[in-house]
Design an enzyme around this catalytic site. Structure first.
Site, PDB file in Angstrom:
ATOM      1  N   PHE A   1     -39.959 -15.727  -7.418  1.00  0.00           N
ATOM      2  CA  PHE A   1     -39.826 -15.998  -8.857  1.00  0.00           C
ATOM      3  C   PHE A   1     -38.636 -15.283  -9.481  1.00  0.00           C
ATOM      4  CE2 PHE A   1     -42.067 -11.924  -9.265  1.00  0.00           C
ATOM      5  CZ  PHE A   1     -41.403 -11.373 -10.342  1.00  0.00           C
TER       6      PHE A   1
ATOM      7  N   LYS B   1     -38.661 -25.139  -1.595  1.00  0.00           N
ATOM      8  CA  LYS B   1     -39.980 -24.904  -2.220  1.00  0.00           C
ATOM      9  C   LYS B   1     -39.793 -23.678  -3.107  1.00  0.00           C
ATOM     10  CE  LYS B   1     -43.401 -22.859  -2.528  1.00  0.00           C
ATOM     11  NZ  LYS B   1     -43.754 -22.156  -3.803  1.00  0.00           N
TER      12      LYS B   1
ATOM     13  N   GLU C   1     -43.553 -21.241  -7.886  1.00  0.00           N
ATOM     14  CA  GLU C   1     -44.313 -22.064  -8.834  1.00  0.00           C
ATOM     15  C   GLU C   1     -44.336 -21.432 -10.231  1.00  0.00           C
ATOM     16  OE1 GLU C   1     -45.285 -20.255  -6.393  1.00  0.00           O
ATOM     17  OE2 GLU C   1     -47.326 -19.468  -6.579  1.00  0.00           O
TER      18      GLU C   1
ATOM     19  N   SER D   1     -42.216 -11.436  -1.042  1.00  0.00           N
ATOM     20  CA  SER D   1     -42.848 -10.143  -0.767  1.00  0.00           C
ATOM     21  C   SER D   1     -43.048  -9.957   0.738  1.00  0.00           C
ATOM     22  CB  SER D   1     -44.188 -10.065  -1.499  1.00  0.00           C
ATOM     23  OG  SER D   1     -45.020 -11.115  -1.059  1.00  0.00           O
TER      24      SER D   1
ATOM     25  N   CYS E   1     -35.135  -7.202  -6.205  1.00  0.00           N
ATOM     26  CA  CYS E   1     -35.425  -6.571  -4.913  1.00  0.00           C
ATOM     27  C   CYS E   1     -34.448  -5.462  -4.608  1.00  0.00           C
ATOM     28  CB  CYS E   1     -35.387  -7.610  -3.802  1.00  0.00           C
ATOM     29  SG  CYS E   1     -33.754  -8.301  -3.589  1.00  0.00           S
TER      30      CYS E   1
ATOM     31  N   GLU F   1     -44.516  -1.289  -3.620  1.00  0.00           N
ATOM     32  CA  GLU F   1     -43.401  -1.806  -4.414  1.00  0.00           C
ATOM     33  C   GLU F   1     -43.978  -2.153  -5.790  1.00  0.00           C
ATOM     34  OE1 GLU F   1     -42.078  -5.815  -3.461  1.00  0.00           O
ATOM     35  OE2 GLU F   1     -40.025  -5.279  -3.977  1.00  0.00           O
TER      36      GLU F   1
END
Ligand code: NAD
Length: 513
Positions: free
Chosen positions: A166, A190, A193, A243, A298, A398
């Site tokens: 995301f 993909k 969402e 992740s 990240c 994290e």
């Protein structure tokens, strides 16, 4: 062209029926028929603005079929033509960047300057891919034996897929599809969402640039779509960013099914500050790198490691800067940091503050107390936690939010041990004036990307991006030269042209000299 972007947003905001985000298969929008869907929110208001269709296995199969049908002609398209199309994509993304940025702000929540920054870094990947004729040059050895030449060529894999997180809804897809399609593959994306509209906007730009139908497809969804991608026999390679637990799952499942996989995971990025560092420069860097994009990067700095006596002045310098950070919605031109992506994520991030206190750390600044944190949006102010220890839960996980932790250690060796003992190894940085110490750190740090007085050392597009340890599963990094390697395979040709004058029967082992 813009039927997905601006008009749909306007409908949702006016209180009309929520708009629907569909798949992009074979060069057109295809409404999902699985009966499954997910909500998309405006994180700044906390309101749902859209629904996104979730693909069934059959719908993934339809995208794979479209991609497989498009692949032969696309790989046969001349390099010059593919390059021309890559230039057109690059120019369209550049010209339409503000519309794309508006979609990122609307669904991810990041402020416009940050959204534009993400797109600028993505554009660099498109620019790199414009050099594809040079990147695909192979090697040639003349006269390896009498009248025999050997050469190596790189060919596309076929249908390849990308699964994205995301936090960079435009840049991370560009990390992948720029090289993938320039190399001659057909691509299935993909996207996350949580903020899926950017992928459709880019699909339309690719279409307008002349990418043939089926070469670029988007299927929205969750685990059902991902699992079909991992199982589909016609998908040859999968790129993943997300992740660590999911990255590991993608790598293990994809490789078990015979696919080439690069799966980038989470991070805990340490910034070491040595006693000789410029405190103001280090504080500016720590604050920018920890709270930019609400810490949902990240490569965000999540831990500052203060060495020797630098802890007190450094924490004071960081703390002093925090009240000046303007947290607000992307619609506010003054806002420097937006909300988090969802309510659940915001609450999870905030929960680490109590855990840190219970473990014995001290919360210097508590983002829950910020006025904006009381609004309906998914906001959390900036937080600073001092005296964090390696066994604290907030350190072991994290956090992925606007929370900066400070650890204090006595020596440089103690600091390096923290970096190297951590299961993640994405990025790390050292702040010092001592060139010898910086060089030693570069030599021994167990991380894939190292900054020297640079807090977020994301490689430019002509290098490749990737971490070590639990931050990457696979052998090849993302984008840049390793991206080209990932999306192609090599073929070595040994050739002799008939020379009737020297032809004879020879049953001996082929000789090279
Ligand atoms: P995520 O792992 O939850 O989701 C990533 C993708 O995987 C999404 O497309 C999602 O739909 C899919 N997915 C989620 N759960 C799944 C499941 N159980 N089975 C199959 N697919 C599943 O990650 P996120 O929350 O979207 O993104 C944030 C994470 O991404 C952070 O950990 C961050 O560090 C990481 N990240 C890493 C990099 C990097 O380069 N290493 C870059 C950006 C983000």
């Amino acid at each position: 062209m813009t039927e997905i972007a601006a008009p749909r947003l306007a409908a949702a905001e006016s209180g009309a029926e929520l708009s629907r985000i569909s798949h992009w298969i074979g060069g057109r929008l295809v409404e999902g028929e699985s009966g499954r869907r997910g909500p998309v929110y405006d994180p700044a208001t906390g309101r749902q603005t859209k629904w996104v269709d979730f693909a069934s296995a059959d719908e993934v199969d339809a995208a794979v079929a479209a991609a497989a049908a498009a692949f032969p002609a696309w790989r046969a398209t001349s390099l010059s033509k593919r390059t021309e199309i890559m230039f057109k994509i690059r120019n369209l993304v550049d010209v339409r960047r503000r519309e794309l940025a508006a979609l990122l702000t609307a669904e991810h929540g990041k402020v416009p300057s940050d959204a534009l920054g993400e797109i600028a870094r993505g554009l660099e990947n498109l620019e790199f891919a414009c050099g594809i004729p040079n990147l695909l040059k192979g090697g040639y050895s003349e006269q390896v034996s009498g009248g025999i030449d050997v050469y190596q060529i790189r060919q596309p894999l076929g249908v390849v897929a990308g699964i994205t997180p995301f936090n960079f809804p435009a840049m991370v897809p560009m990390w992948m599809f720029a090289n993938a399609i320039a190399c001659g593959n057909a691509f299935i994306l993909k996207p996350s969402e949580k903020d899926p509209s950017a992928s459709l906007f880019m699909a339309e730009l690719l279409h307008e640039a002349g990418v043939p139908d089926g070469v670029f497809n988007v299927v929205h969804g969750d685990k059902v779509a991902v699992d079909r991608i991992l199982a589909h026999p016609k998908i040859k390679a999968v790129s993943f960013v997300g992740s660590t637990p999911i990255a590991k799952y993608i790598y293990e499942t994809g490789t078990r099914n015979g696919k080439r996989v690069q799966a980038l995971g989470g991070a805990k990025n340490h910034m070491i500050v040595l006693p000789d560092a410029d405190i103001d420069m280090a504080a500016d860097a720590a604050v920018s790198a920890a709270y930019g994009s609400s810490g949902e990067r990240c490569m965000a700095v999540s831990v500052v490691v203060a060495v020797g006596g630098v802890g007190d002045p450094l924490v004071a310098a960081i703390k002093q800067r925090l009240p000046k950070i303007n947290v607000g919605p992307g619609s506010d031109p003054q806002a420097e940091m937006g909300p988090l992506v969802t309510r659940e994520h915001r609450d999870k991030v905030a929960s680490y503050l109590d855990k840190a206190t219970a473990a014995g750390a001290s919360v210097v600044t508590d983002g829950r107390e910020a006025a904006v944190a009381k609004s309906d949006g998914f906001f959390l102010g900036v937080s600073l936690i001092d005296h964090v220890q390696p066994d604290h839960e907030s350190y072991r996980n994290e956090i992925f939010g606007p929370v900066l932790e400070v650890m204090r250690v006595a020596t440089y060796e103690d600091a390096v041990r923290l970096v190297n003992d951590n299961p993640y190894g994405n990025g790390t940085a050292i702040f010092t004036r001592d060139g010898g110490a910086a060089r030693q750190f570069q030599f021994e740090a167990q991380a894939g990307m190292v900054g020297i007085n640079v807090p977020i050392p994301v490689p430019v597009a002509y290098y490749s991006f990737g971490g070590w340890k639990d931050s990457l599963f696979g052998d090849l990094n993302m984008y840049g030269p390793e991206g080209v390697q990932f999306y192609t395979r090599s073929k070595v040709v040994t050739a002799r042209w008939p020379d009737p004058g020297t032809s004879k029967v020879d049953l001996g082992f082929p000789r090279t000299r």
